[in-house]
Design an enzyme around this catalytic site. Sequence first.
Site, PDB file in Angstrom:
ATOM      1  N   GLU A  75      -8.220  13.765  19.011  1.00 62.00           N
ATOM      2  CA  GLU A  75      -7.851  14.702  17.919  1.00 62.00           C
ATOM      3  C   GLU A  75      -9.083  15.520  17.499  1.00 62.00           C
ATOM      4  OE1 GLU A  75      -5.531  12.796  14.692  1.00 62.00           O
ATOM      5  OE2 GLU A  75      -7.033  13.566  13.314  1.00 62.00           O
ATOM      6  N   SER A 125       0.219   7.235  13.767  1.00 58.84           N
ATOM      7  CA  SER A 125      -0.270   8.613  13.633  1.00 58.84           C
ATOM      8  C   SER A 125       0.861   9.562  13.289  1.00 58.84           C
ATOM      9  CB  SER A 125      -0.951   9.081  14.914  1.00 58.84           C
ATOM     10  OG  SER A 125      -1.362  10.433  14.736  1.00 58.84           O
ATOM     11  N   GLY A 169       1.744   4.857   3.187  1.00 61.04           N
ATOM     12  CA  GLY A 169       2.645   3.734   2.904  1.00 61.04           C
ATOM     13  C   GLY A 169       3.930   4.179   2.225  1.00 61.04           C
ATOM     14  N   ASN A 206      -5.864   2.557   9.770  1.00 60.15           N
ATOM     15  CA  ASN A 206      -6.802   2.913  10.842  1.00 60.15           C
ATOM     16  C   ASN A 206      -7.918   1.886  10.927  1.00 60.15           C
ATOM     17  OD1 ASN A 206      -5.707   5.230  11.972  1.00 60.15           O
ATOM     18  ND2 ASN A 206      -6.654   6.578  10.461  1.00 60.15           N
ATOM     19  N   HIS A 209      -7.042   8.001  20.238  1.00 58.63           N
ATOM     20  CA  HIS A 209      -6.174   9.117  19.822  1.00 58.63           C
ATOM     21  C   HIS A 209      -6.920  10.006  18.827  1.00 58.63           C
ATOM     22  CE1 HIS A 209      -3.636  10.937  16.716  1.00 58.63           C
ATOM     23  NE2 HIS A 209      -2.707  11.106  17.642  1.00 58.63           N
ATOM     24  N   ASN A 210      -7.550   9.380  17.841  1.00 63.12           N
ATOM     25  CA  ASN A 210      -8.257  10.155  16.826  1.00 63.12           C
ATOM     26  C   ASN A 210      -9.476  10.871  17.404  1.00 63.12           C
ATOM     27  OD1 ASN A 210      -6.332   9.099  15.126  1.00 63.12           O
ATOM     28  ND2 ASN A 210      -7.767   8.626  13.494  1.00 63.12           N
ATOM     29  N   SER A 258      -2.184  -1.276  -7.497  1.00 63.35           N
ATOM     30  CA  SER A 258      -1.989  -0.670  -8.824  1.00 63.35           C
ATOM     31  C   SER A 258      -0.495  -0.416  -8.989  1.00 63.35           C
ATOM     32  CB  SER A 258      -2.729   0.655  -8.930  1.00 63.35           C
ATOM     33  OG  SER A 258      -3.998   0.535  -8.354  1.00 63.35           O
ATOM     34  N   LYS A 312     -13.632  10.551   8.457  1.00 64.37           N
ATOM     35  CA  LYS A 312     -13.512   9.221   7.852  1.00 64.37           C
ATOM     36  C   LYS A 312     -14.034   8.119   8.757  1.00 64.37           C
ATOM     37  CE  LYS A 312      -9.726  10.205   4.683  1.00 64.37           C
ATOM     38  NZ  LYS A 312      -8.532  10.882   5.192  1.00 64.37           N
ATOM     39  N   GLY A 351       0.863  -1.187   0.000  1.00 63.46           N
ATOM     40  CA  GLY A 351       0.000   0.000   0.000  1.00 63.46           C
ATOM     41  C   GLY A 351       0.889   1.223   0.000  1.00 63.46           C
ATOM     42  N   LYS A 363      -5.332   3.815  19.118  1.00 63.72           N
ATOM     43  CA  LYS A 363      -5.266   4.761  17.986  1.00 63.72           C
ATOM     44  C   LYS A 363      -6.640   5.385  17.733  1.00 63.72           C
ATOM     45  CE  LYS A 363      -3.954   7.243  14.607  1.00 63.72           C
ATOM     46  NZ  LYS A 363      -4.286   7.076  13.246  1.00 63.72           N
ATOM     47  N   ALA A 383      -8.694   1.143   5.240  1.00 63.31           N
ATOM     48  CA  ALA A 383      -9.253   0.285   6.283  1.00 63.31           C
ATOM     49  C   ALA A 383     -10.500  -0.415   5.749  1.00 63.31           C
ATOM     50  CB  ALA A 383      -9.590   1.124   7.507  1.00 63.31           C
TER      51      ALA A 383
HETATM   52  N1  LIG Z   1      -3.735   9.836   5.479  1.00 62.02           N
HETATM   53  C1  LIG Z   1      -3.432   9.995   6.759  1.00 62.02           C
HETATM   54  O1  LIG Z   1      -3.085  11.093   7.237  1.00 62.02           O
HETATM   55  C2  LIG Z   1      -3.460   8.814   7.667  1.00 62.02           C
HETATM   56  C3  LIG Z   1      -3.953   7.595   7.241  1.00 62.02           C
HETATM   57  N2  LIG Z   1      -3.928   6.507   8.078  1.00 62.02           N
HETATM   58  C4  LIG Z   1      -4.402   5.199   7.613  1.00 62.02           C
HETATM   59  O2  LIG Z   1      -3.365   4.598   6.835  1.00 62.02           O
HETATM   60  C5  LIG Z   1      -3.928   3.803   5.786  1.00 62.02           C
HETATM   61  C6  LIG Z   1      -3.412   4.318   4.440  1.00 62.02           C
HETATM   62  O3  LIG Z   1      -3.832   5.665   4.312  1.00 62.02           O
HETATM   63  P1  LIG Z   1      -3.519   6.528   2.996  1.00 62.02           P
HETATM   64  O4  LIG Z   1      -2.091   6.414   2.679  1.00 62.02           O
HETATM   65  O5  LIG Z   1      -4.117   7.865   3.241  1.00 62.02           O
HETATM   66  O6  LIG Z   1      -4.265   5.751   1.844  1.00 62.02           O
HETATM   67  P2  LIG Z   1      -5.817   5.453   1.580  1.00 62.02           P
HETATM   68  O7  LIG Z   1      -6.534   5.238   2.859  1.00 62.02           O
HETATM   69  O8  LIG Z   1      -6.336   6.474   0.647  1.00 62.02           O
HETATM   70  O9  LIG Z   1      -5.728   4.031   0.825  1.00 62.02           O
HETATM   71  C7  LIG Z   1      -5.169   3.928  -0.441  1.00 62.02           C
HETATM   72  C8  LIG Z   1      -4.338   2.675  -0.547  1.00 62.02           C
HETATM   73  O10 LIG Z   1      -5.140   1.507  -0.269  1.00 62.02           O
HETATM   74  C9  LIG Z   1      -5.000   0.598  -1.356  1.00 62.02           C
HETATM   75  N3  LIG Z   1      -6.187  -0.224  -1.482  1.00 62.02           N
HETATM   76  C10 LIG Z   1      -7.472   0.161  -1.353  1.00 62.02           C
HETATM   77  N4  LIG Z   1      -8.293  -0.887  -1.538  1.00 62.02           N
HETATM   78  C11 LIG Z   1      -7.506  -1.960  -1.785  1.00 62.02           C
HETATM   79  C12 LIG Z   1      -7.766  -3.317  -2.061  1.00 62.02           C
HETATM   80  N5  LIG Z   1      -9.015  -3.802  -2.098  1.00 62.02           N
HETATM   81  N6  LIG Z   1      -6.714  -4.132  -2.270  1.00 62.02           N
HETATM   82  C13 LIG Z   1      -5.465  -3.656  -2.226  1.00 62.02           C
HETATM   83  N7  LIG Z   1      -5.155  -2.388  -1.971  1.00 62.02           N
HETATM   84  C14 LIG Z   1      -6.163  -1.542  -1.749  1.00 62.02           C
HETATM   85  C15 LIG Z   1      -4.780   1.506  -2.539  1.00 62.02           C
HETATM   86  O11 LIG Z   1      -4.277   0.808  -3.626  1.00 62.02           O
HETATM   87  P3  LIG Z   1      -4.453   1.404  -5.109  1.00 62.02           P
HETATM   88  O12 LIG Z   1      -3.332   2.376  -5.298  1.00 62.02           O
HETATM   89  O13 LIG Z   1      -4.346   0.220  -5.971  1.00 62.02           O
HETATM   90  O14 LIG Z   1      -5.796   2.060  -5.181  1.00 62.02           O
HETATM   91  C16 LIG Z   1      -3.788   2.485  -1.943  1.00 62.02           C
HETATM   92  O15 LIG Z   1      -2.506   1.941  -1.845  1.00 62.02           O
HETATM   93  C17 LIG Z   1      -5.434   3.923   5.937  1.00 62.02           C
HETATM   94  O16 LIG Z   1      -5.900   2.842   6.708  1.00 62.02           O
HETATM   95  C18 LIG Z   1      -5.626   5.226   6.703  1.00 62.02           C
HETATM   96  O17 LIG Z   1      -6.811   5.259   7.447  1.00 62.02           O
HETATM   97  C19 LIG Z   1      -3.389   6.577   9.331  1.00 62.02           C
HETATM   98  C20 LIG Z   1      -2.890   7.765   9.795  1.00 62.02           C
HETATM   99  C21 LIG Z   1      -2.925   8.991   9.034  1.00 62.02           C
HETATM  100  O1  LIG Z   2      -5.417   9.027  11.630  1.00 66.26           O
HETATM  101  C1  LIG Z   2      -5.175  10.194  11.424  1.00 66.26           C
HETATM  102  C2  LIG Z   2      -4.210  10.934  12.244  1.00 66.26           C
HETATM  103  O2  LIG Z   2      -3.720  10.195  13.264  1.00 66.26           O
HETATM  104  C3  LIG Z   2      -5.919  10.922  10.347  1.00 66.26           C
HETATM  105  O3  LIG Z   2      -5.371  12.172  10.173  1.00 66.26           O
HETATM  106  C4  LIG Z   2      -7.343  10.951  10.730  1.00 66.26           C
HETATM  107  O4  LIG Z   2      -7.923   9.741  10.296  1.00 66.26           O
HETATM  108  C5  LIG Z   2      -8.139  12.036  10.091  1.00 66.26           C
HETATM  109  O5  LIG Z   2      -9.449  11.735  10.411  1.00 66.26           O
HETATM  110  P1  LIG Z   2     -10.695  12.425   9.754  1.00 66.26           P
HETATM  111  O6  LIG Z   2     -10.490  12.331   8.254  1.00 66.26           O
HETATM  112  O7  LIG Z   2     -11.845  11.622  10.245  1.00 66.26           O
HETATM  113  O8  LIG Z   2     -10.678  13.854  10.241  1.00 66.26           O
END
Ligand SMILES: NC(=O)C1=CN([C@@H]2O[C@H](COP(=O)(O)OP(=O)(O)OC[C@H]3O[C@@H](n4cnc5c(N)ncnc54)[C@H](OP(=O)(O)O)[C@@H]3O)[C@@H](O)[C@H]2O)C=CC1
Ligand SMILES: O=C(CO)[C@H](O)[C@H](O)COP(=O)(O)O
Length: 487
Positions: free
Chosen positions: A202, A139, A25, A113, A198-199, A46, A273, A20, A195, A87
Amino acid sequence: MTTTDSAQTGVAAANIGVVGLAVMGANLARNLASREGNTVAVFNRSPERTRTLVSEHPEAGFVPSETIADFAASLQRPRTAIIMVQAGAGTDAVIDQLTEVFEPGDIIVDGGNALFTDTIRREAAVRAKGLHFVGAGISGGEEGALNGPSIMPGGPAESYETLGPILESIAARAPEDGSPCVTHIGTDGAGHFVKMVHNGIEYADMQLIGEAYDLLRRVGGLSPEQIADVFTEWNKGELESYLIEITAEVLRQVDAETGKPFVDIILDRAGMKGTGTWTVQNALSLGIPVSGIGEAVFARGVSGRVEQREAVRPTITARPEPAKVDESFVEDVRRALYSSKVIAYAQGFDLILGGAEEYNWEINPGAVAKIWRAGCIIRARFLNRIAEAYDRNPRLQSLIADPYFAGEVAEGDAAWRRVVAIAAQSGVPAPAFGATLSYYDSLASDRLPAALIQGQRDFFGAHTYGRVDRPGVFHTNWSGDRNEVEQ
Ligand SMILES: NC(=O)C1=CN([C@@H]2O[C@H](COP(=O)(O)OP(=O)(O)OC[C@H]3O[C@@H](n4cnc5c(N)ncnc54)[C@H](OP(=O)(O)O)[C@@H]3O)[C@@H](O)[C@H]2O)C=CC1
Ligand SMILES: O=C(CO)[C@H](O)[C@H](O)COP(=O)(O)O
C-alpha cells in the site's frame, strides 16, 4: 445502559462479539449485525463509545456490555470475540481481560494491525490456556469494515472451521467470480504477516502514484484537476484500482475556504503508523529486497523531516529546469507507473514467500492475490493477473518471471526509462520509480558489481569469495604476495 439484558437474565444472546468500537470495530460490528442470523455483543473500554454506537444504530440489535464479564456472559459458547483495538499494549490488555472470563474452546480473534511476532507470542500464550487465538489482518478502512473488508486470518486451521463461515459472510466479494475475500493464510502469525506486507505494498503503491502526480504536475505542467482527469482515464485500463480512483477524487477536491486545489493546502508531511516500517525491517531481516516499499517508507520519512528540509533547501540554489516534454509524456508516466507497480507487488510477494519459508507457513500466493481483489486498500484489477500467474506456476521465482508480466514490463521498458531520466534531469524526486527500475535492471543483468564488492571485502577483511570457474572458497593474500589460497 448499565449492564446487558443477557447478563441480567443469564441468557447468552449473541453468537459473536466485538471488543473495541472505534472506527474499525464499530463498522465491523455493524457489518456482522447486518448478516442473517447474527446477534452481535459489543464492548469498549470507554463505555461512551458503546452507548453512542448502540443509540445510533438501533437497527443492529447489538447486545451491549459495560464490563468484560457481562460481555462474556452475553456470548453463546463456544464464544467468539473479535478484538479491534489499538495494536500493541491495548491488544495485550484486552487479551488478558478476555482470557480471564473466557473458557477453553472459546476463540479470540485479533483483527487489529498487530505485529506478527506479537501474534505468534499471543497465540502460544492463549493456546496454553486452552483457548484459540486467531490473528486476522483486516483491510478496507472504515468503508470496508462496514460493507466488506478483505480478511487475512492466521491461527490454527481448526479455528477456521468455526470462524471461516462468519468471516466469509462479512468479507468483500471479488467482482470476477463473487468469491469471498478471505482465506486461511497459515498458522499463528501468518495472517498478520500477510497484512503487514499488504500495508507495505500500500505504501509503495501510494508513493508511486504520488510520484506520477508530481511528474505530471511539475514536468507535464498539468493542473490537479487535469491530473484527476488523467487518473480517471487510467482507471479504465490495467491500472484500475481503488488507490487510483481515490487519488482522482482527492485531486478534484477544492478547498472551500481558499478556493485552491485541496492538495495544495495539505501539509506535505506524510504520517505513518508503523506497518510499512515493519515490512521493511522484516524484509531486511530475511534478506529480501523490497526496494519499492523501502523507498516509499523513506519518502514519508524525508517528508516529515521538516527542519532538515528547511535548512537544506536554501543552500541548494542551482536547480534544473523541468525537461521539455510533449503529449506523449502522460502515456510514458502511465507505463512507468504500471511497470514500477508490478515490481513493487513482485517484491511484496517475494517477502510473503520468504516469510512463509522462515516461519513454516504454507501460504498460497495465488490465494492471497485473490483475496486482495476486493475490500482492501490495494484492491486492483491486475491482482487477478497475479493470481493467474501463481496458479500457472506456484513456484514462480518472481512475478516478473511470469510470461504475462515479463511481457507487460518489457513493453513499457523504454517509457519507464524515459520517465526516470526525465525526473532526474528535472530535479523531481522519483525514488520509487528509480528503485524499482534499478531492481529490474539488477535481475536482468548477466553480471552484477557484487563481484567487485566481494573483492573489496576480501581485501580489507579476508572475507573470502567464490570463483566463476570452479567451486570452493578462496582468499587472496592482499597484504602479502597476492597469491590466492583455497580455504
Ligand atoms: N483505521 C483504519 O483504517 C484501520 C485500522 N486497522 C487496525 O484496527 C484496529 C482498530 O483501529 P481503529 O478503529 O482505527 O482504532 P484505534 O487504532 O484508534 O484504537 C482505538 C480503540 O482501541 C481501544 N483501546 C486502546 N487502548 C486500549 C486498552 N489499553 N484497553 C482497551 N482498549 C483500548 C480504544 O478504546 P477507548 O475508546 O476506550 O479509547 C478504542 O476502542 C487497530 O489495530 C488498527 O491498526 C486496520 C485496518 C484499517
Ligand atoms: O491498515 C490499513 C489499511 O489496510 C491502514 O489504512 C493503514 O494502517 C494506514 O497506515 P499508515 O497510517 O501507516 O499510512
